[in-house]
Design an enzyme around this catalytic site. Structure first.
Site, PDB file in Angstrom:
ATOM      1  N   LYS A   1      -0.061   5.103   6.523  1.00 44.77           N
ATOM      2  CA  LYS A   1      -0.656   6.083   5.805  1.00 44.77           C
ATOM      3  C   LYS A   1      -0.213   7.538   5.359  1.00 44.77           C
ATOM      4  O   LYS A   1       0.535   7.652   6.487  1.00 44.77           O
ATOM      5  CB  LYS A   1      -2.355   5.978   5.680  1.00 44.77           C
TER       6      LYS A   1
ATOM      7  N   SER B   1       0.651  -2.023   0.269  1.00 47.91           N
ATOM      8  CA  SER B   1      -0.132   0.100  -0.550  1.00 47.91           C
ATOM      9  C   SER B   1       0.677   1.894  -0.073  1.00 47.91           C
ATOM     10  O   SER B   1      -0.097   2.620  -0.020  1.00 47.91           O
ATOM     11  CB  SER B   1      -0.498   0.398   0.842  1.00 47.91           C
TER      12      SER B   1
END
Length: 167
Positions: free
Chosen positions: A92, A48
């Site tokens: 993130k 990711s």
């Protein structure tokens, strides 16, 4: 005289053991406080955050002061308690702060479904750098600021990639 000598040795040994135990306990307390409130290392793996972080896993350092002082901003890499699974921590990038209007593709493979969201007060919008495989705010919405656990600032492993991580 033998019993007194034996008792004296026993007390000396017990005192030494207590002193060493106290040193170990203080060290463990310091380690816990440092790891929880100052800085900690974390293993980050998965696709990711490609190309910023490796799929096979990077060890990064995250500091735990900035988010407590409200010093997390756009472009920062953050450790966040996963809204979907509170036992997990995800890494993130912050792409929206409270009040920001964020446009995103629901499915990056198809560019025809674009949505816009306004980040509510006390929340951030987080996304992985690799939009094709990241489970992020596009799926679970804005994240409460309180779920941020730290700000990632340095990759320490693998050694050939050591360096500061920023925007």
């Amino acid at each position: 005289m033998g019993v007194l000598n034996y008792m004296s040795q026993w007390r000396s040994l017990a005192k030494e053991a207590m002193d060493r135990t106290a040193i170990v306990a203080k060290f463990l307390c310091l380690l816990h406080v440092t790891n929880t409130y100052v800085c900690s290392s974390t293993l980050v793996y998965g696709p990711s955050m490609l190309p910023t972080l490796n799929v096979t896993g990077d060890v990064v350092l995250a500091e735990h002061v900035s988010h407590r002082l409200g010093k997390v901003g756009l472009g920062d890499l953050v450790l966040v308690r996963s809204p979907g699974d509170p036992k997990k921590t995800v890494t993130k990038r912050v792409v929206g702060m409270e009040g920001d209007k964020v446009s995103f593709f629901v499915d990056p493979m198809s560019s025809d479904i674009c949505r816009t969201a306004v980040v509510p007060k006390g929340h951030v919008w987080i996304q992985g750098d690799n939009a094709y495989v990241s489970n992020d705010s596009r799926h679970f919405g804005p994240v409460p600021y309180g779920l941020i656990q730290g700000k990632v600032f340095l990759r320490v492993w693998p050694l050939d990639s050591i360096g500061f991580l920023g925007e």
